[in-house]
Design an enzyme around this catalytic site. Structure first.
Site, PDB file in Angstrom:
ATOM      1  N   CYS A   2       0.629  -1.139   0.188  1.00 43.64           N
ATOM      2  CA  CYS A   2      -0.017   0.058  -0.004  1.00 43.64           C
ATOM      3  C   CYS A   2       0.946   1.243   0.172  1.00 43.64           C
ATOM      4  CB  CYS A   2      -0.872  -0.114   1.208  1.00 43.64           C
ATOM      5  SG  CYS A   2      -2.265  -1.384   1.199  1.00 43.64           S
ATOM      6  N   ARG A  27       4.154  -0.488  -4.594  1.00 43.14           N
ATOM      7  CA  ARG A  27       3.950  -1.028  -3.386  1.00 43.14           C
ATOM      8  C   ARG A  27       2.542  -1.817  -3.312  1.00 43.14           C
ATOM      9  NH1 ARG A  27       6.825   1.896   0.424  1.00 43.14           N
ATOM     10  NH2 ARG A  27       5.286   1.182   2.078  1.00 43.14           N
ATOM     11  N   TRP A  74      -2.808  -2.774  -1.660  1.00 39.96           N
ATOM     12  CA  TRP A  74      -2.510  -4.174  -1.849  1.00 39.96           C
ATOM     13  C   TRP A  74      -3.193  -4.989  -0.869  1.00 39.96           C
ATOM     14  CZ3 TRP A  74      -0.527  -8.386   1.180  1.00 39.96           C
ATOM     15  CH2 TRP A  74      -0.110  -9.453   0.420  1.00 39.96           C
ATOM     16  N   ASN A 100      -1.855   2.237   5.573  1.00 41.30           N
ATOM     17  CA  ASN A 100      -0.751   1.366   5.161  1.00 41.30           C
ATOM     18  C   ASN A 100      -0.675   0.412   6.416  1.00 41.30           C
ATOM     19  OD1 ASN A 100       1.286  -0.261   4.102  1.00 41.30           O
ATOM     20  ND2 ASN A 100       2.761   1.550   4.431  1.00 41.30           N
ATOM     21  N   GLY A 101      -0.769  -0.997   6.310  1.00 38.81           N
ATOM     22  CA  GLY A 101      -0.559  -1.798   7.569  1.00 38.81           C
ATOM     23  C   GLY A 101      -1.698  -2.778   7.838  1.00 38.81           C
ATOM     24  N   GLU A 472      17.520 -18.458  -6.338  1.00 36.40           N
ATOM     25  CA  GLU A 472      17.021 -16.956  -6.781  1.00 36.40           C
ATOM     26  C   GLU A 472      16.592 -16.812  -8.378  1.00 36.40           C
ATOM     27  OE1 GLU A 472      16.519 -14.320  -5.315  1.00 36.40           O
ATOM     28  OE2 GLU A 472      16.628 -12.636  -6.667  1.00 36.40           O
ATOM     29  N   LYS A 476      13.074 -15.626  -9.722  1.00 32.84           N
ATOM     30  CA  LYS A 476      12.875 -14.555 -10.518  1.00 32.84           C
ATOM     31  C   LYS A 476      12.099 -15.010 -11.423  1.00 32.84           C
ATOM     32  CE  LYS A 476      13.955 -11.635  -8.864  1.00 32.84           C
ATOM     33  NZ  LYS A 476      14.708 -11.448  -7.562  1.00 32.84           N
ATOM     34  N   GLU A 479       8.109 -15.273 -10.369  1.00 30.57           N
ATOM     35  CA  GLU A 479       7.841 -14.035  -9.805  1.00 30.57           C
ATOM     36  C   GLU A 479       7.265 -13.257 -11.257  1.00 30.57           C
ATOM     37  OE1 GLU A 479      10.882 -12.111  -7.510  1.00 30.57           O
ATOM     38  OE2 GLU A 479       9.320 -11.507  -6.527  1.00 30.57           O
ATOM     39  N   HIS A 495      17.105 -37.218  -5.544  1.00 30.39           N
ATOM     40  CA  HIS A 495      16.392 -37.712  -4.559  1.00 30.39           C
ATOM     41  C   HIS A 495      14.799 -37.336  -4.642  1.00 30.39           C
ATOM     42  CE1 HIS A 495      19.567 -39.272  -2.329  1.00 30.39           C
ATOM     43  NE2 HIS A 495      20.367 -37.913  -2.769  1.00 30.39           N
ATOM     44  N   LYS A 594       5.990  -4.912  -3.543  1.00 32.43           N
ATOM     45  CA  LYS A 594       7.515  -4.199  -3.300  1.00 32.43           C
ATOM     46  C   LYS A 594       7.705  -4.517  -1.881  1.00 32.43           C
ATOM     47  CE  LYS A 594      11.625  -3.421  -4.744  1.00 32.43           C
ATOM     48  NZ  LYS A 594      12.391  -4.408  -5.459  1.00 32.43           N
TER      49      LYS A 594
HETATM   50  O1  M6R Z   1      12.561  -5.491   1.013  1.00 29.29           O
HETATM   51  P1  M6R Z   1      13.018  -6.914   1.351  1.00 29.29           P
HETATM   52  O2  M6R Z   1      14.537  -7.263   0.758  1.00 29.29           O
HETATM   53  O3  M6R Z   1      12.945  -7.177   2.834  1.00 29.29           O
HETATM   54  O4  M6R Z   1      12.033  -7.893   0.873  1.00 29.29           O
HETATM   55  C1  M6R Z   1      12.191  -9.269   0.676  1.00 29.29           C
HETATM   56  C2  M6R Z   1      11.300  -9.777  -0.075  1.00 29.29           C
HETATM   57  O5  M6R Z   1       9.923  -9.503  -0.098  1.00 29.29           O
HETATM   58  C3  M6R Z   1      11.733  -9.614  -1.601  1.00 29.29           C
HETATM   59  O6  M6R Z   1      13.161 -10.056  -1.721  1.00 29.29           O
HETATM   60  C4  M6R Z   1      10.829 -10.401  -2.565  1.00 29.29           C
HETATM   61  O7  M6R Z   1      11.034 -11.795  -2.344  1.00 29.29           O
HETATM   62  C5  M6R Z   1      11.115  -9.947  -3.935  1.00 29.29           C
HETATM   63  N1  M6R Z   1       9.840  -9.816  -4.728  1.00 29.29           N
HETATM   64  C6  M6R Z   1      12.055 -10.833  -4.518  1.00 29.29           C
HETATM   65  O8  M6R Z   1      12.187 -10.483  -5.997  1.00 29.29           O
END
Ligand code: M6R
Length: 599
Positions: A2, A27, A74, A100-101, A472, A476, A479, A495, A594
């Site tokens: 948010c 956000r 969000w 926000n929260g 990672e 990526k 996502e 396994h 984000k």
């Molecule tokens: O801001 P942060 O590094 O704490 O965020 C952690 C995760 O939310 C963040 O890395 C998320 O997994 C991303 N979307 C990865 O691309």
């Protein structure tokens, strides 16, 4: 999670708020809304989906005023519908709020308010705040907000408007609020990116602080009513840092910024064979290091764990912040807990750092966003100086985090009387140029992306220090392209995951010429034997790999410990180009936000 923005001044508030919403959209983008306050009424326009939908709606075109608040959502409580979009108003339309929260006790508060006759129009937790303000209002807007939030449990950044008052009230508990200082105009937002276009002079609200904001200035008070003198900060980035600068997406721009961001995290920290860090913590007495993080930052932690154990020679754990904070782990002053977070706002990582602190552990942060919640709570830390990361998929923050963790491990080693290995510093310094040469290979990676874009599932395999790179790479891809992907230690493949492999099934290997290399080659053969489609990221694409891979992406050689920083770059590019070829909204993948400021 948010985004919120407010404005009081002389400009057309609708335009200021819309510009801010566009910059905050990363956000959350489930819905957007705006409220303009006038003497007669609060005018509210809301719509489902992105800010562009709100902007093109009929109501907004008729709106004009010089004071208002806005929100991009969000969804947590209630679906992304127009009714659930912020701003939320009280029964009579006198007060409006953006939030926000999470309000943890909203169900009890809502019940109490319903019993008093309040009528709710949404399923959100946030709406209770507007009704509480209405309930407490006896002529003082400020007092009503103070009394309202005193009943609220949870995390919040709230901005409230009152019909007919040229004033906004902002309150912060855990979720960030920044006030922007202009000339006879003031701004308030959840993120400086929303207001940097108008001012770089800002004040960050602390936890439990309330601000009364008018065009002529601001007053910050504690919940007790006691005034607080605030330091005025300067936003360290400019508007150009948060624009795409000709790139199709922020994610691509941020991938291409890595030569610079990796250089920035080292700048001023390498002095001959010394590592200079002002982490404000004496690491000589540390007996255990615990790295806590979420998502991509947790993958950096997995690499950092290996650095700390190898170079600092201290036992180290890397834990998901969401698990760590609820684990019964004995902690003491001999523990160093390192919170790793790009945003510095992630609720679980913040919760983990606070838990560590309350148990007497030393805490540091490895954070990108200066002044963020985590950076304020920890004893000290390392800022990444990567510049704003706008793409929801984290890229440049990851490579900077890995470098910062490498520096931290060497720093602790030096503090304990050890020496920095000779090649470490020179190899670090060569990273930006080596990343540059990988970026030149975009054409080949685009071709591979076109080959995998129709896959329904992809396996990513690596060993040792490159196992987290496999995780990672897979994160990526899933996502941004919505292709199912799984990262696995290559040695574990037999396994279970090998059952997935059939003719044409894509498997991405990280094959760095280190002590695991021969074993990775054996794993590649095993996939080959089952007619899987093999894509290899390799630093020595010589004879050993010939005939074993469908595609070999060559990366420059470095010391094996730094290889994750180079190996991840083509995987970020592969994810980006695959998503782009599928025509997806790369910077705003579905269901993601984000900064995850809720648990
Ligand atoms: O801001 P942060 O590094 O704490 O965020 C952690 C995760 O939310 C963040 O890395 C998320 O997994 C991303 N979307 C990865 O691309």
């Amino acid at each position: 999670m948010c985004g919120i923005i407010g404005y009081v001044g002389a400009r057309d508030a609708v335009q200021v708020l819309l510009n801010g919403l566009r910059r905050l959209e990363y956000r959350g983008y489930d819905s957007a809304g705006i409220c303009i306050s006038s003497a007669e009424k609060l005018h509210i326009a809301r719509s489902v989906g992105k800010v562009s939908a709100l902007e093109s709606g009929p109501v907004l075109k008729k709106l004009y005023g010089t004071v208002g608040i806005a929100h991009t959502r969000w969804a947590t409580h209630g679906e992304p519908t127009q009714e659930n979009a912020h701003p939320h108003a009280d029964c009579k339309g006198e007060f409006a709020i953006v939030h926000n929260g999470i309000i943890e006790n909203y169900a009890e508060l809502k019940q109490m308010l319903i019993e008093k006759g309040h009528v709710f129009r949404s399923e959100t937790d946030s709406e209770v705040v507007a009704h509480l303000i209405e309930e407490f209002y006896d002529g003082s807007f400020e007092k009503a907000v103070r009394n309202a939030v005193s009943l609220v449990a949870g995390a919040f950044g709230i901005v409230a408007a009152h019909r007919g008052e040229n004033k906004l009230i902002a309150v912060r508990k855990s979720s960030p609020i920044v006030i922007g200082i202009g000339n006879n105009e003031m701004f308030v937002a959840s993120d400086p990116a929303a207001i940097v276009e108008y001012t770089r002079k800002v004040v960050y609200l602390g936890d439990g602080e309330l601000a009364v904001i008018t065009p002529l200035g601001y007053t910050v008070k504690k919940m007790s009513g006691e005034k607080v003198n605030k330091h005025v900060d300067n936003i360290s980035f400019s508007l150009s840092h948060i624009e795409k600068k000709g790139f199709k997406h922020f994610m691509l721009k941020e991938i291409f910024e890595q030569p610079e961001s990796v250089g920035n995290v080292m700048r001023g920290r390498l002095k001959g064979s010394e590592i200079k860090l002002s982490i404000n913590v004496d690491t000589r007495a540390v007996r255990r290091v615990i790295l806590v993080a979420c998502g991509t930052s947790w993958h950096a932690a997995l690499i950092g764990k290996q650095y700390i154990e190898k170079y600092a020679k201290i036992p180290c754990e890397a834990d998901y912040a969401s698990e760590f904070r609820y684990r019964d782990l004995p902690l003491s002053k001999d523990d160093l807990v390192v919170a790793i977070s790009q945003s510095g706002e992630t609720a679980d990582t913040l919760g983990a750092a606070l838990k560590a602190k309350s148990h007497g552990a030393k805490t540091i942060g490895i954070i990108n966003v200066v002044g963020s919640a985590i950076s304020r709570e920890v004893d000290g830390g390392i800022y990444l100086h990567a510049g704003p990361e706008v793409g929801v998929a984290s890229t440049k923050a990851f490579t900077s985090q890995v470098v910062a963790l490498f520096l931290l491990a060497l720093y602790i080693r030096l503090q304990n009387g050890g020496l920095v290995p000779e090649d470490a510093i020179s190899e670090l310094k060569q990273l930006p140029a080596k990343i540059d040469s990988i970026l030149d290979n975009a054409g080949q990676i685009q071709r591979i992306a076109s080959e995998i874009k129709s896959a329904s599932s992809i396996l990513y395999l690596g060993r040792g220090i490159n196992y987290p790179v496999a995780l990672e790479g897979a994160l990526k891809l899933k996502e941004v392209s919505y292709i199912h992907a799984e990262g696995y230690p290559a040695g574990e493949m037999k396994h279970g995951p090998i059952a997935l492999v059939e003719e044409g099934f894509p498997v991405v290997f990280i094959a760095t010429k280190d002590s695991n290399y021969e074993k990775v080659l054996a794993n590649i053969s095993e996939i080959r034997a089952r007619k899987g489609r093999v894509i290899v990221v390799a630093d020595v694409p010589g004879v050993a790999l010939e005939g074993m891979a469908d595609f070999i992406i060559e990366v420059p050689r470095t010391i094996p410990d730094l290889s994750p920083i180079l190996n991840v770059i083509p995987l970020q590019m592969l994810a980006y180009y695959t998503a782009d070829l599928k025509g997806l909204d790369v910077d705003k993948p579905r269901n993601l936000a984000k900064s995850v400021t809720v648990e």
